[in-house]
Write a protein that holds these residues in place. Structure first.
Motif, short mmCIF file in Angstrom:
data_model
loop_
_atom_site.label_atom_id
_atom_site.label_comp_id
_atom_site.label_asym_id
_atom_site.label_seq_id
_atom_site.Cartn_x
_atom_site.Cartn_y
_atom_site.Cartn_z
N VAL A 45 0.86 -1.18 0.00
CA VAL A 45 0.00 0.00 0.00
C VAL A 45 0.89 1.23 0.00
N TRP A 46 0.27 2.40 -0.25
CA TRP A 46 1.03 3.65 -0.26
C TRP A 46 1.75 3.82 1.08
N ASP A 47 3.04 4.14 1.01
CA ASP A 47 3.85 4.25 2.22
C ASP A 47 4.95 5.28 1.94
N THR A 48 6.00 5.28 2.75
CA THR A 48 7.08 6.23 2.57
C THR A 48 7.64 6.15 1.15
N MET A 49 7.59 7.28 0.45
CA MET A 49 7.91 7.27 -0.97
C MET A 49 9.41 7.30 -1.25
N HIS A 50 9.80 6.39 -2.14
CA HIS A 50 11.10 6.40 -2.81
C HIS A 50 10.85 6.76 -4.28
N TRP A 51 11.95 6.98 -5.02
CA TRP A 51 11.85 7.00 -6.47
C TRP A 51 12.41 5.67 -6.97
N GLY A 52 11.51 4.79 -7.43
CA GLY A 52 11.95 3.60 -8.12
C GLY A 52 12.54 3.96 -9.47
N HIS A 53 13.20 2.99 -10.10
CA HIS A 53 13.92 3.28 -11.34
C HIS A 53 13.93 2.04 -12.22
N ALA A 54 13.58 2.21 -13.48
CA ALA A 54 13.68 1.13 -14.46
C ALA A 54 14.23 1.73 -15.75
N THR A 55 14.93 0.92 -16.52
CA THR A 55 15.52 1.37 -17.77
C THR A 55 15.12 0.44 -18.91
N SER A 56 15.13 1.00 -20.11
CA SER A 56 14.76 0.23 -21.29
C SER A 56 15.48 0.78 -22.51
N PRO A 57 15.95 -0.09 -23.41
CA PRO A 57 16.56 0.40 -24.65
C PRO A 57 15.53 0.74 -25.71
N ASP A 58 14.24 0.35 -25.48
CA ASP A 58 13.27 0.43 -26.58
C ASP A 58 11.84 0.73 -26.13
N LEU A 59 11.63 1.13 -24.89
CA LEU A 59 10.30 1.45 -24.35
C LEU A 59 9.41 0.24 -24.07
N VAL A 60 9.88 -0.96 -24.38
CA VAL A 60 9.04 -2.14 -24.11
C VAL A 60 9.73 -3.17 -23.22
N HIS A 61 11.04 -3.32 -23.30
CA HIS A 61 11.77 -4.26 -22.45
C HIS A 61 12.39 -3.49 -21.28
N TRP A 62 11.88 -3.75 -20.06
CA TRP A 62 12.27 -2.97 -18.90
C TRP A 62 13.09 -3.81 -17.92
N THR A 63 14.11 -3.18 -17.34
CA THR A 63 14.91 -3.77 -16.28
C THR A 63 14.83 -2.86 -15.06
N GLN A 64 14.38 -3.38 -13.93
CA GLN A 64 14.31 -2.56 -12.73
C GLN A 64 15.70 -2.39 -12.13
N GLN A 65 16.02 -1.15 -11.77
CA GLN A 65 17.31 -0.79 -11.21
C GLN A 65 17.15 -0.47 -9.73
N PRO A 66 18.26 -0.31 -8.99
CA PRO A 66 18.15 0.14 -7.59
C PRO A 66 17.42 1.48 -7.51
N ASN A 67 16.78 1.72 -6.37
CA ASN A 67 16.04 2.96 -6.18
C ASN A 67 16.96 4.16 -6.37
N ALA A 68 16.41 5.20 -7.01
CA ALA A 68 17.21 6.37 -7.35
C ALA A 68 17.20 7.42 -6.24
N LEU A 69 16.05 7.63 -5.59
CA LEU A 69 15.95 8.57 -4.47
C LEU A 69 15.41 7.80 -3.27
N VAL A 70 16.06 8.00 -2.12
CA VAL A 70 15.76 7.20 -0.93
C VAL A 70 15.59 8.14 0.26
N PRO A 71 14.51 7.97 1.05
CA PRO A 71 14.33 8.80 2.24
C PRO A 71 15.53 8.71 3.17
N GLY A 72 15.88 9.83 3.75
CA GLY A 72 17.06 9.87 4.63
C GLY A 72 18.29 10.30 3.87
#
Length: 438
Positions: A45-72
């Motif tokens: 459920v909605w909780d303390t917000m991070h910025w998640g991060h995913a990358t793609s070479p073509d807008l369809v194949h996605w790889t999730q990366q480590p979080n980009a922005l982290v509280p604290g």
């Protein structure tokens, strides 16, 4: 982790685990698309917000990366915001071979974070001090875009000053911001997106809110002006946060000049995740008798997922129920000649149990206005996934969460009609999973 749980979309991004909501800071950099998003990695459920991060070479194949922005580590409320690539080093932050990637977030004041490693890790600018302060008791969701005619950056931020609306700021360097104007509208609520778009060889600007309500107007680099008194909507099914379509944001720095957006779909979930992103759509302005309107289509990169195609060769479908194929994740393209058909209604039955019914007289599909062309033809393009359904037909765009896998009714695709139906063309494309498995 496998991405094949029941009702997890195979061509729609969802987080590996945890909660996701709004897209943030969508951008392209050196051949890679970056999709940041609101993320609570340890909660459903909605909780303390991070910025998640995913990358793609073509807008369809996605790889999730480590979080980009982290509280604290990163100060302030890490709520929704935008991002840009500072190709000209206007910020003066470049230190090495990579161009600065700069993102903005924060509530009750905007904070800035920058990356010098291609968008993987971010440093708070000036210890995270507030660099832009909108008026009002509440403010959030900064979106930044380059205004080429004035060689300046423009920022738009939602706030509740004198009613709902957005404050406009301008900056030469992404660090120092001047508040220049405000657009007020009762209908405008949070998550603004602000995008230059082409119409008849001229640049106009589209301003939209979280529900996909939008107006079109002119922007001189300091003030947005529109003659519209009421907004239009991107989708035929606008809704509130947590619904089928919310908080869409456009990508910045696209190499081909397209306007491509992704939204949050909040009603898809499984045992380890909640929420998914809509499939990326390309949007362009088209002229209509009622004025400019935004037309949405799935990005062409969808075609790369097609594994096989079957076509319908019989020009007329008889009254009754007819099988036209099967599939779990597929794209259906159909052109129907309703002027040469006797049917008053017809139904596309998806996955054996979900009905989409078109009323020929009312020109409505599932209750949504989906008109035929002047020559009497109806074009339909459906993107069907395990937990998602997108419908495209001319200016009509419907983006929905549908839990197809909650009922084990098979994968049959059927056409049910109450009279003969003339088919000009029909193609069923099976789609491969887009997930990049680690």
């Amino acid at each position: 982790m496998p991405y094949d749980e029941p009702n997890r979309g195979q061509v729609h991004f969802s987080p590996r685990a945890g909660w996701m909501n709004d897209p943030n800071g969508l951008l392209h950099y050196r051949g890679m698309y970056h999709f940041y998003f609101q993320h609570a990695p340890d909660s459903l459920v909605w909780d303390t917000m991070h910025w998640g991060h995913a990358t793609s070479p073509d807008l369809v194949h996605w790889t999730q990366q480590p979080n980009a922005l982290v509280p604290g580590t990163h100060p302030g409320d890490l709520w929704s915001g935008g991002g840009v690539v500072d190709l000209g080093n206007t910020s003066g932050l470049k230190d090495g071979p990579e161009d600065p990637i700069v993102v903005f977030s924060g509530t009750q004041g905007v904070r800035m974070f920058y990356s010098l490693d291609g968008g993987s890790t971010f440093t708070p600018y000036d210890d995270g001090r507030i660099i832009a302060q909108p008026n009002g008791r509440e403010s959030r969701d900064p979106k930044v875009v380059r205004h080429a005619p004035t060689s300046q950056w423009a920022m738009v931020v939602w706030s509740d000053a004198d009613g709902n609306g957005v404050d406009f700021f301008v900056s030469p360097d992404l660090k120092t911001w001047e508040r220049t104007s405000r657009y007020v509208a009762d209908w405008f609520f949070e998550c603004p997106d602000f995008t230059p778009m082409e119409l008849d060889g001229e640049t106009v600007w589209g301003l939209r809110d979280a529900r996909g309500a939008y107006v079109v107007g002119d922007f001189d680099g300091r003030t947005f002006r529109t003659s519209w008194t009421e907004p239009q909507t991107i989708t035929r099914n606008p809704g509130a946060a947590g619904g089928d379509y919310y908080a869409a944001q456009s990508f910045e720095n696209l190499p081909d000049g397209r306007v491509v957006t992704m939204a949050w779909q909040g009603r898809n979930k499984g045992s380890v995740w909640t929420g998914n992103a809509s499939f990326p759509v390309q949007q362009r302005l088209v002229g209509t008798p009622d004025g400019p309107r935004i037309l949405s289509e799935p990005v062409d990169e969808l075609r790369s997922l097609r594994t096989s195609t079957s076509t319908w060769e019989t020009p007329t479908v008889a009254q009754g129920t007819t099988s036209i194929g099967s599939g779990r994740t597929f794209e259906l393209e159909a052109t129907l000649d309703l002027s040469a058909s006797a049917a008053e209604t017809f139904t596309l039955r998806l996955r054996g149990h979900h009905d989409l019914t078109y009323d020929v007289r009312a020109q409505q599909l599932d209750g949504y206005d989906v008109p035929v062309a002047p020559d009497g033809t109806l074009t339909l393009r459906l993107l069907v996934d395990r937990g998602q359904l997108a419908i495209f037909s001319g200016l009509a765009y419907v983006c929905r969460n549908v839990d197809f896998d909650s009922e084990a009714a098979g994968d049959e695709l059927e056409l049910v009609t109450d009279g003969p139906l003339r088919v000009r063309s029909l193609a069923l494309h099976q789609l491969a999973s887009s997930w990049v498995r680690p």
